[in-house]
Design a protein around this motif. Structure first.
Motif, PDB file in Angstrom:
ATOM      1  N   ASP A   1       6.782  -5.202   6.305  1.00 19.02           N
ATOM      2  CA  ASP A   1       5.915  -5.439   7.458  1.00 19.02           C
ATOM      3  C   ASP A   1       5.234  -4.123   7.806  1.00 19.02           C
ATOM      4  O   ASP A   1       5.796  -3.281   8.507  1.00 19.02           O
ATOM      5  CB  ASP A   1       6.723  -5.965   8.641  1.00 19.02           C
ATOM      6  CG  ASP A   1       5.835  -6.392   9.798  1.00 19.02           C
ATOM      7  OD1 ASP A   1       4.605  -6.333   9.640  1.00 19.02           O
ATOM      8  OD2 ASP A   1       6.380  -6.767  10.859  1.00 19.02           O
ATOM      9  N   ALA A   2       4.048  -3.944   7.283  1.00 24.93           N
ATOM     10  CA  ALA A   2       3.288  -2.710   7.500  1.00 24.93           C
ATOM     11  C   ALA A   2       1.871  -3.079   7.917  1.00 24.93           C
ATOM     12  O   ALA A   2       1.319  -4.074   7.434  1.00 24.93           O
ATOM     13  CB  ALA A   2       3.258  -1.877   6.218  1.00 24.93           C
ATOM     14  N   PRO A   3       1.260  -2.304   8.793  1.00 26.86           N
ATOM     15  CA  PRO A   3      -0.104  -2.638   9.259  1.00 26.86           C
ATOM     16  C   PRO A   3      -1.128  -2.683   8.135  1.00 26.86           C
ATOM     17  O   PRO A   3      -2.103  -3.433   8.211  1.00 26.86           O
ATOM     18  CB  PRO A   3      -0.410  -1.530  10.268  1.00 26.86           C
ATOM     19  CG  PRO A   3       0.552  -0.422   9.961  1.00 26.86           C
ATOM     20  CD  PRO A   3       1.772  -1.087   9.436  1.00 26.86           C
ATOM     21  N   GLU A   4      -0.906  -1.910   7.071  1.00 24.41           N
ATOM     22  CA  GLU A   4      -1.859  -1.889   5.954  1.00 24.41           C
ATOM     23  C   GLU A   4      -2.032  -3.260   5.311  1.00 24.41           C
ATOM     24  O   GLU A   4      -3.094  -3.582   4.781  1.00 24.41           O
ATOM     25  CB  GLU A   4      -1.412  -0.889   4.879  1.00 24.41           C
ATOM     26  CG  GLU A   4      -1.532   0.567   5.276  1.00 24.41           C
ATOM     27  CD  GLU A   4      -0.309   1.081   6.014  1.00 24.41           C
ATOM     28  OE1 GLU A   4      -0.205   2.299   6.217  1.00 24.41           O
ATOM     29  OE2 GLU A   4       0.566   0.259   6.393  1.00 24.41           O
ATOM     30  N   LEU A   5      -1.003  -4.096   5.361  1.00 28.93           N
ATOM     31  CA  LEU A   5      -1.062  -5.412   4.732  1.00 28.93           C
ATOM     32  C   LEU A   5      -2.089  -6.320   5.405  1.00 28.93           C
ATOM     33  O   LEU A   5      -2.669  -7.191   4.768  1.00 28.93           O
ATOM     34  CB  LEU A   5       0.314  -6.073   4.754  1.00 28.93           C
ATOM     35  CG  LEU A   5       1.406  -5.347   3.964  1.00 28.93           C
ATOM     36  CD1 LEU A   5       2.761  -5.968   4.247  1.00 28.93           C
ATOM     37  CD2 LEU A   5       1.104  -5.360   2.477  1.00 28.93           C
ATOM     38  N   ALA A   6      -2.301  -6.115   6.700  1.00 31.39           N
ATOM     39  CA  ALA A   6      -3.259  -6.931   7.436  1.00 31.39           C
ATOM     40  C   ALA A   6      -4.611  -6.257   7.587  1.00 31.39           C
ATOM     41  O   ALA A   6      -5.623  -6.935   7.778  1.00 31.39           O
ATOM     42  CB  ALA A   6      -2.697  -7.254   8.830  1.00 31.39           C
ATOM     43  N   GLU A   7      -4.631  -4.932   7.478  1.00 28.61           N
ATOM     44  CA  GLU A   7      -5.870  -4.193   7.747  1.00 28.61           C
ATOM     45  C   GLU A   7      -6.751  -4.009   6.519  1.00 28.61           C
ATOM     46  O   GLU A   7      -7.945  -3.748   6.651  1.00 28.61           O
ATOM     47  CB  GLU A   7      -5.523  -2.818   8.321  1.00 28.61           C
ATOM     48  CG  GLU A   7      -4.874  -2.886   9.706  1.00 28.61           C
ATOM     49  CD  GLU A   7      -4.419  -1.527  10.198  1.00 28.61           C
ATOM     50  OE1 GLU A   7      -4.671  -0.523   9.475  1.00 28.61           O
ATOM     51  OE2 GLU A   7      -3.817  -1.461  11.278  1.00 28.61           O
ATOM     52  N   PHE A   8      -6.156  -4.145   5.329  1.00 33.15           N
ATOM     53  CA  PHE A   8      -6.916  -3.901   4.110  1.00 33.15           C
ATOM     54  C   PHE A   8      -6.824  -5.099   3.175  1.00 33.15           C
ATOM     55  O   PHE A   8      -5.974  -5.979   3.338  1.00 33.15           O
ATOM     56  CB  PHE A   8      -6.409  -2.630   3.415  1.00 33.15           C
ATOM     57  CG  PHE A   8      -6.548  -1.395   4.259  1.00 33.15           C
ATOM     58  CD1 PHE A   8      -7.726  -0.665   4.249  1.00 33.15           C
ATOM     59  CD2 PHE A   8      -5.514  -0.983   5.089  1.00 33.15           C
ATOM     60  CE1 PHE A   8      -7.867   0.468   5.046  1.00 33.15           C
ATOM     61  CE2 PHE A   8      -5.640   0.148   5.888  1.00 33.15           C
ATOM     62  CZ  PHE A   8      -6.828   0.870   5.863  1.00 33.15           C
ATOM     63  N   LEU A   9      -7.695  -5.126   2.173  1.00 34.92           N
ATOM     64  CA  LEU A   9      -7.718  -6.230   1.224  1.00 34.92           C
ATOM     65  C   LEU A   9      -6.505  -6.209   0.307  1.00 34.92           C
ATOM     66  O   LEU A   9      -5.524  -5.528   0.578  1.00 34.92           O
ATOM     67  CB  LEU A   9      -9.035  -6.226   0.451  1.00 34.92           C
ATOM     68  CG  LEU A   9     -10.267  -6.630   1.283  1.00 34.92           C
ATOM     69  CD1 LEU A   9     -11.516  -6.583   0.433  1.00 34.92           C
ATOM     70  CD2 LEU A   9     -10.099  -8.022   1.889  1.00 34.92           C
ATOM     71  N   VAL A  10      -6.569  -6.883  -0.805  1.00 30.27           N
ATOM     72  CA  VAL A  10      -5.391  -7.255  -1.600  1.00 30.27           C
ATOM     73  C   VAL A  10      -4.527  -6.087  -2.091  1.00 30.27           C
ATOM     74  O   VAL A  10      -3.319  -6.238  -2.239  1.00 30.27           O
ATOM     75  CB  VAL A  10      -5.869  -8.092  -2.815  1.00 30.27           C
ATOM     76  CG1 VAL A  10      -4.715  -8.411  -3.740  1.00 30.27           C
ATOM     77  CG2 VAL A  10      -6.524  -9.366  -2.342  1.00 30.27           C
ATOM     78  N   ALA A  11      -5.110  -4.913  -2.306  1.00 32.80           N
ATOM     79  CA  ALA A  11      -4.387  -3.812  -2.966  1.00 32.80           C
ATOM     80  C   ALA A  11      -3.054  -3.454  -2.316  1.00 32.80           C
ATOM     81  O   ALA A  11      -2.053  -3.263  -3.034  1.00 32.80           O
ATOM     82  CB  ALA A  11      -5.288  -2.584  -3.063  1.00 32.80           C
ATOM     83  N   PRO A  12      -2.940  -3.347  -0.984  1.00 29.54           N
ATOM     84  CA  PRO A  12      -1.620  -3.024  -0.410  1.00 29.54           C
ATOM     85  C   PRO A  12      -0.558  -4.076  -0.711  1.00 29.54           C
ATOM     86  O   PRO A  12       0.620  -3.737  -0.924  1.00 29.54           O
ATOM     87  CB  PRO A  12      -1.915  -2.939   1.093  1.00 29.54           C
ATOM     88  CG  PRO A  12      -3.356  -2.578   1.177  1.00 29.54           C
ATOM     89  CD  PRO A  12      -3.994  -3.320   0.049  1.00 29.54           C
TER      90      PRO A  12
ATOM     91  N   LYS B   1      -8.884   1.501   0.777  1.00 28.83           N
ATOM     92  CA  LYS B   1     -10.324   1.778   0.749  1.00 28.83           C
ATOM     93  C   LYS B   1     -11.139   0.640   1.363  1.00 28.83           C
ATOM     94  O   LYS B   1     -12.118   0.857   2.058  1.00 28.83           O
ATOM     95  CB  LYS B   1     -10.787   2.018  -0.694  1.00 28.83           C
ATOM     96  CG  LYS B   1     -10.238   3.287  -1.338  1.00 28.83           C
ATOM     97  CD  LYS B   1     -10.842   4.535  -0.708  1.00 28.83           C
ATOM     98  CE  LYS B   1     -10.442   5.779  -1.484  1.00 28.83           C
ATOM     99  NZ  LYS B   1     -10.983   7.012  -0.860  1.00 28.83           N
ATOM    100  N   ALA B   2     -10.763  -0.596   1.049  1.00 29.62           N
ATOM    101  CA  ALA B   2     -11.537  -1.752   1.506  1.00 29.62           C
ATOM    102  C   ALA B   2     -10.877  -2.336   2.751  1.00 29.62           C
ATOM    103  O   ALA B   2      -9.888  -3.054   2.670  1.00 29.62           O
ATOM    104  CB  ALA B   2     -11.630  -2.806   0.414  1.00 29.62           C
ATOM    105  N   ARG B   3     -11.434  -2.029   3.913  1.00 24.80           N
ATOM    106  CA  ARG B   3     -10.850  -2.451   5.186  1.00 24.80           C
ATOM    107  C   ARG B   3     -11.398  -3.813   5.618  1.00 24.80           C
ATOM    108  O   ARG B   3     -12.581  -4.103   5.444  1.00 24.80           O
ATOM    109  CB  ARG B   3     -11.153  -1.413   6.268  1.00 24.80           C
ATOM    110  CG  ARG B   3     -10.518  -1.735   7.630  1.00 24.80           C
ATOM    111  CD  ARG B   3     -10.867  -0.677   8.657  1.00 24.80           C
ATOM    112  NE  ARG B   3     -10.254   0.597   8.346  1.00 24.80           N
ATOM    113  CZ  ARG B   3      -9.013   0.942   8.699  1.00 24.80           C
ATOM    114  NH1 ARG B   3      -8.259   0.081   9.377  1.00 24.80           N
ATOM    115  NH2 ARG B   3      -8.529   2.123   8.394  1.00 24.80           N
ATOM    116  N   ILE B   4     -10.532  -4.631   6.187  1.00 24.75           N
ATOM    117  CA  ILE B   4     -10.942  -5.910   6.757  1.00 24.75           C
ATOM    118  C   ILE B   4     -11.487  -5.641   8.148  1.00 24.75           C
ATOM    119  O   ILE B   4     -10.791  -5.106   9.019  1.00 24.75           O
ATOM    120  CB  ILE B   4      -9.757  -6.889   6.819  1.00 24.75           C
ATOM    121  CG1 ILE B   4      -9.235  -7.187   5.405  1.00 24.75           C
ATOM    122  CG2 ILE B   4     -10.159  -8.187   7.515  1.00 24.75           C
ATOM    123  CD1 ILE B   4      -7.941  -7.972   5.377  1.00 24.75           C
TER     124      ILE B   4
END
Length: 317
Positions: free
Chosen positions: A60-71, A177-180
């Motif tokens: 459960d990390a913020p990167e999973l929701a803030e960025f596209l598939v890579a995280p 790199k690719a932010r939602i």
């Protein structure tokens, strides 16, 4: 037997049916271990345990929701590097296949996509060249990464009491790199998701106009089904492109597919040939769809489909 990682398809812990199918397949290969990315691991635990997950890895990390598939791919790969599983199973959606591909590259492993079955040896069955051939393939390098189409297995419960292990992941700079920038909820129709539905009712050129889809929707609603459309129908603007079934649209593999006013061009067949039972309604007795159909009705869909809808209603009532 080793662990088999199953990437959980969920929304805030609400587990989708595709994941219960994967857990059922995973039990053939080893000990199912669920991977929950994003918030919701505790909420998902009961369902995952009911279908045999003996362990839950949670990130459960913020990167999973803030960025596209890579995280998500990096998180799954990090868990795989730690757990050394015997296989990794992912739902064969657009996002799932991208995650699987990135994980396979990171692990140096072979990958099989769009499997319709996986046996106890890890051999996967695929439909190739618009379902003209059935192929059996097996990964021979690294940890097998396999994406499985929805409706490829009937979910079977096998109660377990999974432990939840929180996993901390350090994400690379490249993964962020690719932010939602915006998320908009999709309008709900009350019908099942097209690619996951057990029954799909589709309309094609024979529907004649956008208004003609009313009879298609009525039958779908009587059966609790999803609605699909051929490319001819979506290109004409009669139904949204999001519901197009075919090579350039979505691939479905339901238990029952009802094609109404669809000729059966190869482009459409490529998206639905793996359906378990196919019913066709078309006024052209020579339509190619009848070569594929298990049951066919030669007739005007506007006469046939409402009768079918009424009969379904009678039997349900």
């Amino acid at each position: 037997m080793g662990e088999v990682l199953v990437l959980v398809d969920h929304v805030d812990g609400a587990v989708r049916k595709t994941t219960t199918e994967l857990l059922t397949i995973a039990r053939r290969l080893g000990e199912p271990a669920a991977v929950v990315l994003g918030a919701g691991a505790d909420a998902a635990a009961a369902t995952l345990g009911a279908y045999g997950a003996t362990k839950i890895y949670a990130v459960d990390a913020p990167e999973l929701a803030e960025f596209l598939v890579a995280p998500k791919a990096e998180a799954l790969a990090a868990i795989a590097e730690k757990a050394s599983p015997s296989a990794i199973l992912v739902t064969s959606s657009a996002e799932g296949k991208e995650i699987a591909a990135r994980v396979a590259v990171r692990l140096g492993s072979g990958i099989i996509t769009d499997a319709v079955d996986v046996d106890a040896s890890g051999a996967a069955t695929q439909s190739a060249f618009a379902a003209s051939y059935i192929v059996t393939a097996k990964v021979t390098t690294g940890t097998p990464v396999i994406t499985v189409k929805p409706n490829s297995a009937a979910p079977e419960e096998a109660a377990a009491s999974p432990t939840v292990e929180q996993v901390a992941v350090t994400f690379s700079e490249a993964a962020t790199k690719a932010r939602i920038t915006e998320v908009a909820p999709r309008a709900k129709s009350g019908r099942p998701e097209l690619t996951e539905a057990a029954i799909v009712v589709s309309g094609g050129r024979g529907v004649g106009a956008a208004e003609g889809f009313g009879v298609i929707e009525a039958l779908a609603d009587s059966l609790g089904a999803a609605v699909g459309a051929s490319r001819a129908a979506t290109d004409a603007g009669w139904y949204p492109h999001a519901f197009q079934v075919g090579q350039t649209g979505k691939t479905v593999s339901p238990q029952l597919y009802i094609a109404n006013g669809i000729s059966g061009a190869i482009q459409h067949r490529a998206g639905m040939q793996t359906s378990k039972t196919i019913v066709a309604v078309n006024k052209d007795a020579e339509a190619p769809i009848f070569e594929l159909a298990d049951y066919g009705v030669v007739g005007d869909l506007f006469a046939v489909v409402p009768q079918l809808t009424d009969e379904v209603a009678k039997r349900k009532g």
